[in-house]
Design a protein around this motif. Structure first.
Motif, PDB file in Angstrom:
ATOM      1  N   LEU A   1       9.968  -0.592   7.235  1.00 44.52           N
ATOM      2  CA  LEU A   1      10.543  -1.302   6.098  1.00 44.52           C
ATOM      3  C   LEU A   1      10.154  -0.609   4.801  1.00 44.52           C
ATOM      4  CD1 LEU A   1       9.907  -5.037   7.075  1.00 44.52           C
ATOM      5  CD2 LEU A   1      12.056  -3.756   7.233  1.00 44.52           C
ATOM      6  N   PRO A   2      10.923  -0.786   3.746  1.00 43.22           N
ATOM      7  CA  PRO A   2      10.549  -0.206   2.456  1.00 43.22           C
ATOM      8  C   PRO A   2       9.174  -0.686   2.004  1.00 43.22           C
ATOM      9  CG  PRO A   2      12.804  -1.002   2.394  1.00 43.22           C
ATOM     10  CD  PRO A   2      12.218  -1.489   3.688  1.00 43.22           C
ATOM     11  N   VAL A   3       8.483   0.146   1.274  1.00 41.56           N
ATOM     12  CA  VAL A   3       7.155  -0.203   0.764  1.00 41.56           C
ATOM     13  C   VAL A   3       7.297  -1.254  -0.329  1.00 41.56           C
ATOM     14  CG1 VAL A   3       5.104   0.672  -0.406  1.00 41.56           C
ATOM     15  CG2 VAL A   3       6.257   2.074   1.311  1.00 41.56           C
ATOM     16  N   GLY A   4       6.341  -2.166  -0.351  1.00 38.66           N
ATOM     17  CA  GLY A   4       6.357  -3.224  -1.359  1.00 38.66           C
ATOM     18  C   GLY A   4       6.804  -4.533  -0.761  1.00 38.66           C
ATOM     19  N   GLY A   5       6.871  -5.529  -1.613  1.00 36.08           N
ATOM     20  CA  GLY A   5       7.299  -6.819  -1.113  1.00 36.08           C
ATOM     21  C   GLY A   5       6.925  -7.927  -2.062  1.00 36.08           C
ATOM     22  N   PRO A   6       7.387  -9.152  -1.760  1.00 34.18           N
ATOM     23  CA  PRO A   6       8.244  -9.446  -0.610  1.00 34.18           C
ATOM     24  C   PRO A   6       9.627  -8.815  -0.744  1.00 34.18           C
ATOM     25  CG  PRO A   6       8.063 -11.352  -2.039  1.00 34.18           C
ATOM     26  CD  PRO A   6       7.107 -10.343  -2.574  1.00 34.18           C
ATOM     27  N   LEU A   7      10.238  -8.523   0.399  1.00 33.77           N
ATOM     28  CA  LEU A   7      11.530  -7.874   0.440  1.00 33.77           C
ATOM     29  C   LEU A   7      12.646  -8.893   0.635  1.00 33.77           C
ATOM     30  CD1 LEU A   7      10.622  -4.963   2.883  1.00 33.77           C
ATOM     31  CD2 LEU A   7      10.695  -4.849   0.382  1.00 33.77           C
ATOM     32  N   ARG A   8      13.848  -8.513   0.239  1.00 38.68           N
ATOM     33  CA  ARG A   8      15.037  -9.302   0.552  1.00 38.68           C
ATOM     34  C   ARG A   8      15.696  -8.636   1.751  1.00 38.68           C
ATOM     35  NH1 ARG A   8      20.621 -10.786  -2.253  1.00 38.68           N
ATOM     36  NH2 ARG A   8      20.858 -12.859  -1.343  1.00 38.68           N
TER      37      ARG A   8
ATOM     38  N   ASP B   1      17.033  -5.157   0.383  1.00 37.72           N
ATOM     39  CA  ASP B   1      16.099  -4.042   0.571  1.00 37.72           C
ATOM     40  C   ASP B   1      16.171  -3.503   1.989  1.00 37.72           C
ATOM     41  OD1 ASP B   1      14.693  -4.224  -2.061  1.00 37.72           O
ATOM     42  OD2 ASP B   1      14.177  -6.214  -1.286  1.00 37.72           O
ATOM     43  N   ALA B   2      16.544  -4.352   2.934  1.00 40.30           N
ATOM     44  CA  ALA B   2      16.613  -3.939   4.333  1.00 40.30           C
ATOM     45  C   ALA B   2      17.668  -4.762   5.059  1.00 40.30           C
ATOM     46  CB  ALA B   2      15.262  -4.109   5.022  1.00 40.30           C
ATOM     47  N   VAL B   3      18.321  -4.132   6.016  1.00 37.16           N
ATOM     48  CA  VAL B   3      19.243  -4.801   6.936  1.00 37.16           C
ATOM     49  C   VAL B   3      18.725  -4.543   8.336  1.00 37.16           C
ATOM     50  CG1 VAL B   3      21.575  -4.851   7.891  1.00 37.16           C
ATOM     51  CG2 VAL B   3      21.249  -4.581   5.420  1.00 37.16           C
ATOM     52  N   ILE B   4      18.678  -5.590   9.141  1.00 40.74           N
ATOM     53  CA  ILE B   4      18.165  -5.468  10.500  1.00 40.74           C
ATOM     54  C   ILE B   4      19.138  -6.125  11.467  1.00 40.74           C
ATOM     55  CG2 ILE B   4      16.784  -7.598  10.395  1.00 40.74           C
ATOM     56  CD1 ILE B   4      14.601  -6.037  11.983  1.00 40.74           C
TER      57      ILE B   4
END
Length: 254
Positions: free
Chosen positions: A62-69, A133-136
């Motif tokens: 996952l991208p660094v940082g957070g919380p992510l959307r 930020d991410a799609v899963i």
């Protein structure tokens, strides 16, 4: 530990044109019929070692940082959405089956976490561009009448630098009827329907994940990796969550 290998641009498989829209209703009905038993499998998955095993596959990428959307496409009964929401991320789970979404909402409530569930077409998302930020996704791509369109849409809703994680298998290369005794919660009638649908899906004629790597690049992703050893790490023993078809993992960065 994940063992992703970078894509190499060699011979490129053809991406099939859009077809099979008449299947959409059958696909939705099939998964809606499976919703209750599917929810039970995911409830077991949340309570056993699969939760930590899947998180080990997801979190490092996952991208660094957070919380992510995060967007969980084809969320089904919400397993990925729930485990990521429990870590403090803002997660939306979408699925074409309302029955599946109802199962996911029930499981999220039992897990004590907050997830937004919405009924939506994976190939035509109702979100603004660069929203996530991410799609899963898991076990969705093979069911889509136009998987190439889905990859383009998932790229659209990702922000620059966003990550796509897609876990799937080359289900088109196997006969579900031959694997009937290895699936939980599916009667003979449903298995025959699943096999009939599989034979009509465009992606069933493609070699995967090679096709996906080409489709991801064509969708606009700048960096793509594949990992074909996923099942060896996730499905270490046969239980209610066991998948007899070897799964692969795809990671792509916008």
């Amino acid at each position: 530990m994940s063992q992703y290998t970078a894509d190499t641009a060699q011979s490129q498989p053809d991406i099939l044109p859009v077809s099979g829209f008449a299947l959409t209703g059958r696909i939705e009905k099939y998964w809606s019929r499976r919703a209750v038993s599917y929810g039970e499998i995911r409830r077991h998955e949340l309570a056993c070692d699969k939760k930590s095993l899947w998180l080990a596959e997801i979190l490092p990428h996952l991208p660094v940082g957070g919380p992510l959307r995060i967007l969980d496409v084809g969320t089904g009964a919400g397993f990925f959405a729930i485990v990521l929401a429990q870590l403090g991320h803002s997660v939306c789970g979408v699925d074409m089956s309302q029955a599946m979404l109802d199962e996911g909402a029930a499981l999220a409530q039992q897990a004590g976490c907050e997830v937004t569930f919405q009924r939506m077409d994976a190939c035509c998302l109702e979100f603004e561009s660069a929203s996530f930020d991410a799609v899963i996704s898991r076990n969705l791509t093979w069911t889509l009448p136009d998987a190439a369109a889905a990859y383009r849409e998932w790229n659209r809703v990702l922000r620059p630098g966003g990550v796509l994680l897609n876990f799937d298998a080359d289900y088109g290369s196997v006969s579900f009827v031959d694997l009937a005794d290895q699936h939980v919660g599916i009667n003979d009638d449903m298995m025959l329907e699943c096999e009939s649908i599989r034979r009509q899906l465009p992606l069933s004629a493609q070699s995967r994940p090679e096709w996906d790597m080409y489709a991801l690049r064509s969708a606009g992703f700048g960096a793509c990796w594949r990992d074909t050893d996923l099942s060896a790490r996730i499905y270490t023993h046969r239980d209610a969550t066991y998948n007899p078809v070897p799964m692969f993992a795809l990671r792509a960065v916008k």
